[in-house]
Design a protein around this motif. Structure first.
Motif, PDB file in Angstrom:
ATOM      1  N   SER A   2     -76.648  86.402  18.015  1.00 24.14           N
ATOM      2  CA  SER A   2     -75.681  87.165  17.189  1.00 24.14           C
ATOM      3  C   SER A   2     -74.133  86.625  17.559  1.00 24.14           C
ATOM      4  CB  SER A   2     -75.525  88.659  17.677  1.00 24.14           C
ATOM      5  OG  SER A   2     -76.829  89.232  17.348  1.00 24.14           O
ATOM      6  N   ILE A   3     -73.968  86.168  18.871  1.00 25.56           N
ATOM      7  CA  ILE A   3     -72.484  85.680  18.955  1.00 25.56           C
ATOM      8  C   ILE A   3     -72.485  84.408  18.342  1.00 25.56           C
ATOM      9  CG2 ILE A   3     -71.125  84.502  20.702  1.00 25.56           C
ATOM     10  CD1 ILE A   3     -72.341  86.462  22.680  1.00 25.56           C
ATOM     11  N   PHE A   4     -73.356  83.450  18.162  1.00 25.41           N
ATOM     12  CA  PHE A   4     -73.504  82.217  17.395  1.00 25.41           C
ATOM     13  C   PHE A   4     -73.189  82.202  16.260  1.00 25.41           C
ATOM     14  CE2 PHE A   4     -75.822  80.153  21.351  1.00 25.41           C
ATOM     15  CZ  PHE A   4     -74.727  80.186  22.182  1.00 25.41           C
ATOM     16  N   LEU A   5     -74.057  83.284  15.589  1.00 21.76           N
ATOM     17  CA  LEU A   5     -73.913  83.422  14.223  1.00 21.76           C
ATOM     18  C   LEU A   5     -72.673  83.924  13.626  1.00 21.76           C
ATOM     19  CD1 LEU A   5     -75.513  83.814  11.582  1.00 21.76           C
ATOM     20  CD2 LEU A   5     -76.100  85.917  12.202  1.00 21.76           C
ATOM     21  N   TRP A   6     -71.956  84.778  14.414  1.00 25.53           N
ATOM     22  CA  TRP A   6     -70.649  85.550  13.977  1.00 25.53           C
ATOM     23  C   TRP A   6     -69.536  84.493  14.436  1.00 25.53           C
ATOM     24  CZ3 TRP A   6     -69.420  89.164  10.980  1.00 25.53           C
ATOM     25  CH2 TRP A   6     -70.440  90.219  10.909  1.00 25.53           C
ATOM     26  N   LEU A   7     -69.980  83.503  15.240  1.00 22.38           N
ATOM     27  CA  LEU A   7     -68.836  82.446  15.588  1.00 22.38           C
ATOM     28  C   LEU A   7     -68.934  81.419  14.218  1.00 22.38           C
ATOM     29  CD1 LEU A   7     -67.008  80.809  17.258  1.00 22.38           C
ATOM     30  CD2 LEU A   7     -68.920  79.669  18.237  1.00 22.38           C
ATOM     31  N   GLY A   8     -70.053  81.206  13.577  1.00 25.86           N
ATOM     32  CA  GLY A   8     -70.249  80.492  12.442  1.00 25.86           C
ATOM     33  C   GLY A   8     -69.632  81.200  11.190  1.00 25.86           C
ATOM     34  N   TYR A   9     -69.821  82.191  11.179  1.00 32.91           N
ATOM     35  CA  TYR A   9     -69.052  83.067   9.978  1.00 32.91           C
ATOM     36  C   TYR A   9     -67.553  83.208   9.935  1.00 32.91           C
ATOM     37  CZ  TYR A   9     -73.729  85.415   8.918  1.00 32.91           C
ATOM     38  OH  TYR A   9     -75.093  85.446   8.594  1.00 32.91           O
ATOM     39  N   SER A  10     -67.113  82.819  11.279  1.00 36.25           N
ATOM     40  CA  SER A  10     -65.787  82.995  11.277  1.00 36.25           C
ATOM     41  C   SER A  10     -64.987  81.815  10.753  1.00 36.25           C
ATOM     42  CB  SER A  10     -65.274  82.978  12.695  1.00 36.25           C
ATOM     43  OG  SER A  10     -65.642  82.006  13.862  1.00 36.25           O
ATOM     44  N   ASN A  11     -65.809  80.779  10.515  1.00 37.57           N
ATOM     45  CA  ASN A  11     -65.428  79.757   9.983  1.00 37.57           C
ATOM     46  C   ASN A  11     -64.943  79.750   8.484  1.00 37.57           C
ATOM     47  OD1 ASN A  11     -66.685  76.561   8.506  1.00 37.57           O
ATOM     48  ND2 ASN A  11     -65.035  76.567   9.972  1.00 37.57           N
ATOM     49  N   SER A  12     -65.491  80.670   7.741  1.00 34.82           N
ATOM     50  CA  SER A  12     -65.003  81.007   6.660  1.00 34.82           C
ATOM     51  C   SER A  12     -63.732  81.884   6.499  1.00 34.82           C
ATOM     52  CB  SER A  12     -66.142  81.883   5.737  1.00 34.82           C
ATOM     53  OG  SER A  12     -67.210  81.085   5.690  1.00 34.82           O
ATOM     54  N   PHE A  13     -63.263  82.443   7.591  1.00 32.48           N
ATOM     55  CA  PHE A  13     -61.935  82.948   7.815  1.00 32.48           C
ATOM     56  C   PHE A  13     -60.976  81.958   8.109  1.00 32.48           C
ATOM     57  CE2 PHE A  13     -58.526  84.455  10.544  1.00 32.48           C
ATOM     58  CZ  PHE A  13     -57.845  85.276  10.088  1.00 32.48           C
ATOM     59  N   PHE A  14     -61.128  80.811   8.829  1.00 34.11           N
ATOM     60  CA  PHE A  14     -60.430  79.743   9.172  1.00 34.11           C
ATOM     61  C   PHE A  14     -60.152  78.923   8.024  1.00 34.11           C
ATOM     62  CE2 PHE A  14     -62.071  80.921  13.546  1.00 34.11           C
ATOM     63  CZ  PHE A  14     -60.628  81.416  13.979  1.00 34.11           C
ATOM     64  N   ASN A  15     -61.151  78.616   7.233  1.00 36.27           N
ATOM     65  CA  ASN A  15     -60.777  77.469   6.123  1.00 36.27           C
ATOM     66  C   ASN A  15     -59.703  77.906   5.396  1.00 36.27           C
ATOM     67  OD1 ASN A  15     -63.037  76.109   6.825  1.00 36.27           O
ATOM     68  ND2 ASN A  15     -64.370  77.045   5.451  1.00 36.27           N
ATOM     69  N   PRO A  16     -59.529  78.946   4.878  1.00 39.22           N
ATOM     70  CA  PRO A  16     -58.214  79.083   3.742  1.00 39.22           C
ATOM     71  C   PRO A  16     -56.781  79.165   4.811  1.00 39.22           C
ATOM     72  CG  PRO A  16     -59.323  81.122   4.204  1.00 39.22           C
ATOM     73  CD  PRO A  16     -60.459  80.049   4.845  1.00 39.22           C
ATOM     74  N   LEU A  17     -56.959  79.622   5.844  1.00 36.68           N
ATOM     75  CA  LEU A  17     -55.743  79.330   6.987  1.00 36.68           C
ATOM     76  C   LEU A  17     -55.323  77.803   6.980  1.00 36.68           C
ATOM     77  CD1 LEU A  17     -56.282  81.998   9.529  1.00 36.68           C
ATOM     78  CD2 LEU A  17     -54.965  82.298   7.629  1.00 36.68           C
ATOM     79  N   ILE A  18     -56.392  76.925   7.051  1.00 40.12           N
ATOM     80  CA  ILE A  18     -56.046  75.548   7.504  1.00 40.12           C
ATOM     81  C   ILE A  18     -55.684  74.797   6.132  1.00 40.12           C
ATOM     82  CG2 ILE A  18     -57.089  73.584   8.049  1.00 40.12           C
ATOM     83  CD1 ILE A  18     -59.084  75.147   9.886  1.00 40.12           C
ATOM     84  N   TYR A  19     -56.338  74.858   5.064  1.00 38.20           N
ATOM     85  CA  TYR A  19     -56.026  74.027   3.909  1.00 38.20           C
ATOM     86  C   TYR A  19     -54.714  74.745   3.128  1.00 38.20           C
ATOM     87  CZ  TYR A  19     -59.618  76.786   1.706  1.00 38.20           C
ATOM     88  OH  TYR A  19     -60.287  77.962   1.143  1.00 38.20           O
ATOM     89  N   THR A  20     -54.479  76.000   3.444  1.00 37.01           N
ATOM     90  CA  THR A  20     -53.085  76.504   2.712  1.00 37.01           C
ATOM     91  C   THR A  20     -51.814  76.379   3.629  1.00 37.01           C
ATOM     92  OG1 THR A  20     -53.584  78.801   3.355  1.00 37.01           O
ATOM     93  CG2 THR A  20     -54.335  78.299   1.305  1.00 37.01           C
ATOM     94  N   ALA A  21     -52.138  76.210   4.984  1.00 38.87           N
ATOM     95  CA  ALA A  21     -50.733  76.039   5.881  1.00 38.87           C
ATOM     96  C   ALA A  21     -50.444  74.798   5.566  1.00 38.87           C
ATOM     97  CB  ALA A  21     -51.481  75.985   7.385  1.00 38.87           C
ATOM     98  N   PHE A  22     -51.060  73.712   5.037  1.00 38.80           N
ATOM     99  CA  PHE A  22     -50.482  72.377   4.885  1.00 38.80           C
ATOM    100  C   PHE A  22     -49.988  72.305   3.422  1.00 38.80           C
ATOM    101  CE2 PHE A  22     -53.115  71.808   8.618  1.00 38.80           C
ATOM    102  CZ  PHE A  22     -52.315  70.726   9.286  1.00 38.80           C
ATOM    103  N   ASN A  23     -50.144  73.228   2.788  1.00 37.01           N
ATOM    104  CA  ASN A  23     -49.482  73.111   1.382  1.00 37.01           C
ATOM    105  C   ASN A  23     -48.510  74.277   1.019  1.00 37.01           C
ATOM    106  OD1 ASN A  23     -49.456  73.322  -1.542  1.00 37.01           O
ATOM    107  ND2 ASN A  23     -51.280  72.170  -1.833  1.00 37.01           N
ATOM    108  N   LYS A  24     -47.128  73.774   0.974  1.00 37.84           N
ATOM    109  CA  LYS A  24     -46.063  74.760   0.704  1.00 37.84           C
ATOM    110  C   LYS A  24     -46.386  75.554  -0.714  1.00 37.84           C
ATOM    111  CE  LYS A  24     -42.653  72.741   3.539  1.00 37.84           C
ATOM    112  NZ  LYS A  24     -41.176  72.047   3.669  1.00 37.84           N
ATOM    113  N   ASN A  25     -46.796  74.856  -1.543  1.00 32.82           N
ATOM    114  CA  ASN A  25     -46.915  75.492  -2.829  1.00 32.82           C
ATOM    115  C   ASN A  25     -47.943  76.909  -2.864  1.00 32.82           C
ATOM    116  OD1 ASN A  25     -45.547  73.468  -4.334  1.00 32.82           O
ATOM    117  ND2 ASN A  25     -47.214  72.377  -4.514  1.00 32.82           N
TER     118      ASN A  25
END
Length: 294
Positions: free
Chosen positions: A259-282
């Motif tokens: 369960s821990i490993f599965l939810w850790l993997g799911y958390s990647n979908s939370f970090f994705n938009p944070l990463i690729y929008t943090a590098f774009n001021k638009n």
């Protein structure tokens, strides 16, 4: 007659619900922003939109393979735009990105739907519930297609980006114009007002200080890809290692760790938009327009 939930259990459930809701809303905001702003209706924002759709589905329905391959597509797009920016024109980029998006969803559907057509058992009569297929052949193909193949691609991509950046930094910028036998005039053909440069009997040597606009852009893109890949690997590798090992060696991994490993993997979908929008001021400006009157 069941025992009440402990405080720790309630806390964990609350955090998981918050993670799910935040992942769903954050990716939905990214998707709405891309649909709303016409300037985002082009590459690479179509890849970001595809990733946002897959991450929304991870939060709502679980669609991990599509999310992983969309991250791979973004990494490939950044790689080609950095290393082949003269050949990788807007038209070529649009065509290739559309092909990558189509292949991403087709491959994800094939891996996810294969057990429904008889490849491995997905229902446990003893536990009376559906479960991930434990068929060894399916485990190898599904984990390979869903994670290990895209992992090899993104690691190769980042290695090539790192080599390209190191090569450019190594040959850092000294340019010279050799002496000319007689006065020469060079004009740059352009639709803009022309600039005329005249060189006489002299050697001109110049040193460019600082970074050019393209070098700053490429450096920023390389950093974004590196963070995106690093977070992707850290989030998903524990889950896919256990998913590959369990059917092959009949290891009994405790459910809590699964369960821990599965939810850790799911958390990647939370970090994705944070990463690729943090590098774009638009994106930041577009987000503000949703909540603040401009």
């Amino acid at each position: 007659g069941r025992e009440p939930f402990s405080f720790f259990t309630v806390l964990i459930l609350t955090l998981l619900v918050l993670l799910t809701v935040a992942t769903f809303l954050w990716n939905l905001l990214v998707l709405a922003t891309i649909l709303r702003v016409k300037a985002f209706h082009r590459v690479p924002h179509n890849l970001v939109a595809s990733t946002a759709v897959s991450d929304v589905l991870v939060a709502a329905l679980v669609c991990c393979t599509a999310s992983i391959w969309n991250v791979t597509a973004i990494a490939l797009d950044r790689y080609w735009s950095i290393t082949r920016h003269l050949e990788y024109t807007l038209l070529t980029r649009r065509r290739i990105s559309n092909i990558m998006i189509a292949l991403t969803w087709l491959l994800s559907a094939a891996i996810s739907l294969a057990p429904l057509f008889g490849w491995g058992e997905t229902y446990s009569p003893e536990q009376e519930r559906c479960q991930v297929s434990q068929e060894p052949s399916y485990a190898i193909v599904s984990t390979g297609g869903a994670f290990y193949l895209p992992l090899c691609v993104v690691l190769f991509v980042y290695w090539k980006i790192y080599k390209a950046a190191k090569f450019r930094m190594g040959g850092h910028r000294r340019n010279a114009v050799v002496p000319l036998p007689k006065a020469a005039q060079v004009k740059e053909a352009s639709h803009e007002p022309q600039m005329v440069f005249t060189a006489h009997h002299a050697a001109i040597t110049f040193q460019t200080d600082g970074e050019t606009w393209r070098e700053q852009k490429e450096k920023k893109a390389a950093l974004m890809v590196g963070i995106l890949i690093g977070v992707f690997v850290l989030c998903w590798i524990p889950f896919f290692i256990t998913e590959l090992i369990s059917p092959l060696c009949s290891c009994n991994i405790p459910p809590i760790w699964k369960s821990i490993f599965l939810w850790l993997g799911y958390s990647n979908s939370f970090f994705n938009p944070l990463i690729y929008t943090a590098f774009n001021k638009n994106y930041n400006n577009a987000f503000k327009s949703f909540f603040v009157k401009q």
